[in-house]
Enzyme design. Structure first.
Site, PDB file in Angstrom:
ATOM      1  N   SER A 299       0.839  -1.199   0.000  1.00  0.00           N
ATOM      2  CA  SER A 299       0.000   0.000   0.000  1.00  0.00           C
ATOM      3  C   SER A 299       0.880   1.257   0.000  1.00  0.00           C
ATOM      4  O   SER A 299       1.688   1.447  -0.909  1.00  0.00           O
ATOM      5  CB  SER A 299      -0.958  -0.041   1.205  1.00  0.00           C
ATOM      6  OG  SER A 299      -1.982   0.911   1.070  1.00  0.00           O
TER       7      SER A 299
ATOM      8  N   GLU B 257      -1.942  -2.775  -8.053  1.00  0.00           N
ATOM      9  CA  GLU B 257      -3.150  -2.996  -7.251  1.00  0.00           C
ATOM     10  C   GLU B 257      -3.508  -1.658  -6.617  1.00  0.00           C
ATOM     11  O   GLU B 257      -2.740  -0.699  -6.683  1.00  0.00           O
ATOM     12  CB  GLU B 257      -2.915  -4.065  -6.181  1.00  0.00           C
ATOM     13  CG  GLU B 257      -1.845  -3.730  -5.158  1.00  0.00           C
ATOM     14  CD  GLU B 257      -2.381  -3.012  -3.922  1.00  0.00           C
ATOM     15  OE1 GLU B 257      -3.575  -3.195  -3.572  1.00  0.00           O
ATOM     16  OE2 GLU B 257      -1.626  -2.257  -3.306  1.00  0.00           O
TER      17      GLU B 257
ATOM     18  N   HIS C 194      -4.441  -5.555  -1.272  1.00  0.00           N
ATOM     19  CA  HIS C 194      -5.385  -5.358  -0.173  1.00  0.00           C
ATOM     20  C   HIS C 194      -6.398  -6.490  -0.030  1.00  0.00           C
ATOM     21  O   HIS C 194      -7.322  -6.387   0.773  1.00  0.00           O
ATOM     22  CB  HIS C 194      -6.107  -4.021  -0.358  1.00  0.00           C
ATOM     23  CG  HIS C 194      -5.225  -2.826  -0.147  1.00  0.00           C
ATOM     24  ND1 HIS C 194      -4.356  -2.367  -1.115  1.00  0.00           N
ATOM     25  CD2 HIS C 194      -5.058  -2.009   0.923  1.00  0.00           C
ATOM     26  CE1 HIS C 194      -3.706  -1.310  -0.649  1.00  0.00           C
ATOM     27  NE2 HIS C 194      -4.116  -1.075   0.583  1.00  0.00           N
TER      28      HIS C 194
END
Length: 326
Positions: A136, A231, A296
């Site tokens: 992330s 992502e 995630h």
């Protein structure tokens, strides 16, 4: 800046990557009794989740060491885990501590961009490679480890997050990668979005963070020749469109060898996301594999960055040429 030389332990591959993204120095695997440092480069860390995550690490026969400022809170900006300088100092000191075998992030959120330039990268490079784990917001740090230190890293779970605490498959993927990396040579499987087969060195992470890194002083010039992992979370399709279009317009995707797509949690109905990914990435003329699950997704696999691999869209696999760790 001169690109880092390929790291030790990277043998010649039968599926050599095109020039552009070099293979990076791989860290060594962990062994029972090793010390693993926990840092918080981004958002504030819930203390109860941290305690539970530390207990899980102890269950792996590791000795977790919590950096001094992990539970700090910024006095004015509640989205940050303490002051930028303190978060950067924690990362520098943890990574350069010779008694520490690996460094794992407690959580993501936001804040790594604010502290990445305050990290002592020459000291980190001099310390040599060791496993660094996160995803992330930590994408910014993965890129910095690659470009400024020449080290491969692990796109994997953070110990104070729901995925690590609640999903055994997520924990097992990380545990196997850290202790027995030769058993995880195909860390992720999915399905073809665009057919084909390509070789390259893995890079990437959260799409919005890669776009945000563009134009900064130490940003990677392009993904040319690499296998790009993408992502994201919480970005509606029109915002994903903007992010991918920025990467396209900047030329950063020119010459990419292949694209591996992970999870798109809270990004809207997947049919819409899939149509957007096909629209924006399908014209590159390279293999694209979707639904590989990293990122995630609650059951996300750990995937190394900076390691030579083969992306086979027809088989739906991302397979490593070498283990993630030595």
């Amino acid at each position: 800046m001169t690109a880092p030389a390929p790291g030790p332990g990277i043998p010649p591959s039968g599926a050599a990557a095109p020039a552009g993204v070099p293979a990076l120095a791989r860290p060594g695997r962990l062994r029972p009794g090793d010390r693993i440092a926990v840092v918080a480069p981004s958002g504030p860390v819930p203390e109860e989740r941290l305690r539970t995550g530390l207990d899980l690490l102890r269950g792996w026969d590791l000795e977790p060491v919590v950096a001094p400022h992990v539970l700090d809170a910024h006095p004015a900006l509640g989205h940050l885990a303490g002051a930028d300088q303190a978060r950067a100092r924690d990362l520098t000191e943890a990574y350069t501590d010779p008694s520490v075998a690996a460094v794992v992030c407690a959580r993501g959120g936001y804040g790594a961009q604010r502290m990445v330039d305050l990290v002592d990268w020459p000291a980190i490079r001099a310390a040599g490679p060791k496993p660094f784990i996160g995803y992330s917001d930590v994408t910014v740090l993965h890129e910095a480890f690659a470009v400024r230190a020449g080290f491969a890293t692990l796109h994997g779970p953070m110990i104070a997050t729901a995925a690590f605490l609640g999903e055994p498959r997520t924990r097992e993927s990380l545990r196997a990668t850290l202790f027995a990396p030769e058993t995880v040579r195909t860390p992720a499987t999915g399905t073809a979005l665009v057919p084909g087969r390509a070789a390259g060195v893995t890079l990437g992470g959260c799409a919005s963070l890669l776009a945000a890194d563009l134009g900064t002083p130490h940003a990677r010039p392009s993904a040319r020749g690499g296998l790009l992992l993408l992502e994201d979370v919480g970005e509606e399709p029109y915002r994903l469109d903007r992010i991918l279009t920025q990467l396209l317009r900047s030329g950063w995707l020119d010459g990419v060898a292949g694209i591996a797509l992970g999870s798109w949690e809270e990004c809207g109905p997947y049919e819409e996301v899939r149509a957007l990914l096909a629209d924006r990435l399908g014209g590159l003329g390279v293999p694209v594999v979707e639904r590989l699950g990293f990122g995630h997704d609650p059951a996300a696999p750990t995937v190394p960055l900076g390691v030579p691999a083969v992306l086979d869209a027809d088989a739906g696999t991302l397979a490593l040429d070498v283990p993630a760790l030595l």
